[in-house]
Design a protein around this motif. Structure first.
Motif, PDB file in Angstrom:
ATOM      1  N   PRO A  30      14.756  14.952  26.659  1.00 30.22           N
ATOM      2  CA  PRO A  30      15.914  15.960  25.981  1.00 30.22           C
ATOM      3  C   PRO A  30      15.666  16.141  24.448  1.00 30.22           C
ATOM      4  O   PRO A  30      16.333  16.867  23.706  1.00 30.22           O
ATOM      5  CB  PRO A  30      17.016  14.588  25.904  1.00 30.22           C
ATOM      6  CG  PRO A  30      16.331  13.376  26.232  1.00 30.22           C
ATOM      7  CD  PRO A  30      15.069  13.852  27.138  1.00 30.22           C
ATOM      8  N   ARG A  31      14.652  15.218  23.807  1.00 32.70           N
ATOM      9  CA  ARG A  31      14.114  15.619  22.504  1.00 32.70           C
ATOM     10  C   ARG A  31      12.611  15.918  22.832  1.00 32.70           C
ATOM     11  O   ARG A  31      11.750  15.029  22.681  1.00 32.70           O
ATOM     12  CB  ARG A  31      14.620  14.555  21.493  1.00 32.70           C
ATOM     13  CG  ARG A  31      15.894  14.198  21.454  1.00 32.70           C
ATOM     14  CD  ARG A  31      16.135  13.076  20.402  1.00 32.70           C
ATOM     15  NE  ARG A  31      15.143  11.986  20.630  1.00 32.70           N
ATOM     16  CZ  ARG A  31      14.508  11.232  19.720  1.00 32.70           C
ATOM     17  NH1 ARG A  31      14.603  11.695  18.462  1.00 32.70           N
ATOM     18  NH2 ARG A  31      13.670  10.242  20.168  1.00 32.70           N
ATOM     19  N   PRO A  32      12.208  17.251  22.740  1.00 32.39           N
ATOM     20  CA  PRO A  32      11.016  17.494  22.772  1.00 32.39           C
ATOM     21  C   PRO A  32      10.073  17.164  21.490  1.00 32.39           C
ATOM     22  O   PRO A  32      10.735  17.280  20.452  1.00 32.39           O
ATOM     23  CB  PRO A  32      10.844  18.865  23.125  1.00 32.39           C
ATOM     24  CG  PRO A  32      12.196  19.538  23.096  1.00 32.39           C
ATOM     25  CD  PRO A  32      13.089  18.356  22.948  1.00 32.39           C
ATOM     26  N   ARG A  33       9.064  16.512  21.675  1.00 31.90           N
ATOM     27  CA  ARG A  33       8.175  16.163  20.232  1.00 31.90           C
ATOM     28  C   ARG A  33       7.857  17.419  19.691  1.00 31.90           C
ATOM     29  O   ARG A  33       7.455  18.572  20.400  1.00 31.90           O
ATOM     30  CB  ARG A  33       7.273  15.330  20.759  1.00 31.90           C
ATOM     31  CG  ARG A  33       7.389  14.116  21.432  1.00 31.90           C
ATOM     32  CD  ARG A  33       6.554  13.204  21.757  1.00 31.90           C
ATOM     33  NE  ARG A  33       5.140  13.490  21.461  1.00 31.90           N
ATOM     34  CZ  ARG A  33       4.144  12.946  21.898  1.00 31.90           C
ATOM     35  NH1 ARG A  33       4.403  11.964  22.913  1.00 31.90           N
ATOM     36  NH2 ARG A  33       2.719  13.143  21.485  1.00 31.90           N
TER      37      ARG A  33
END
Length: 134
Positions: A30-33
């Motif tokens: 959900p939160r790509p690095r």
């Protein structure tokens, strides 16, 4: 005793791999690095990997002549060429893996044969370990 525990574990992994069914669950983060964070982590893994340092210290000096006026500069140059070539190859691997990923995930038969291949490899390694001389 440890050898046979390893054999048992490899055979267990083969059995578990064969028993898996269904689609491979790959979920998007959900939160790509950020790219910089990924690159920094990769650089740190490679810098802290002792095998890489041993490789550079054992392999590259044979390509620097004994009469080289600046042997450190020659080693850095060879190391840089090695790292650039490695980077290019790994980018190619990444692109091929990304292309193969969608092909494998979209076709259950490919996934089934992939699982069978992995199970066979685990079983073969277990048998090879069991038959190895101590």
């Amino acid at each position: 005793m440890i050898k046979y525990l390893g054999v048992a574990y490899l055979l267990y992994m083969a059995w578990r791999t064969l028993r898996e069914h269904g689609a491979l669950a790959v979920q998007a983060d959900p939160r790509p690095r950020p790219a910089l964070q990924v690159i920094l982590a990769a650089v740190l893994v490679n810098i802290l990997n002792p095998k890489l340092s041993i490789f550079f210290l054992a392999f590259l000096p044979q390509f620097v002549s004994a009469g080289e006026p600046q042997p450190i500069a020659a080693m850095v140059e060879l190391s840089t060429v090695f790292m650039l070539l490695t980077f290019a190859i790994f980018v190619g691997y990444g692109l091929c893996a990304a292309a193969a990923r969608s092909h494998v995930l979209a076709r259950p038969r490919v996934l089934t044969w992939l699982r069978r291949t992995f199970a066979g490899a685990f079983a073969a390694l277990g048998v090879k370990l069991a038959l190895a001389e101590p």
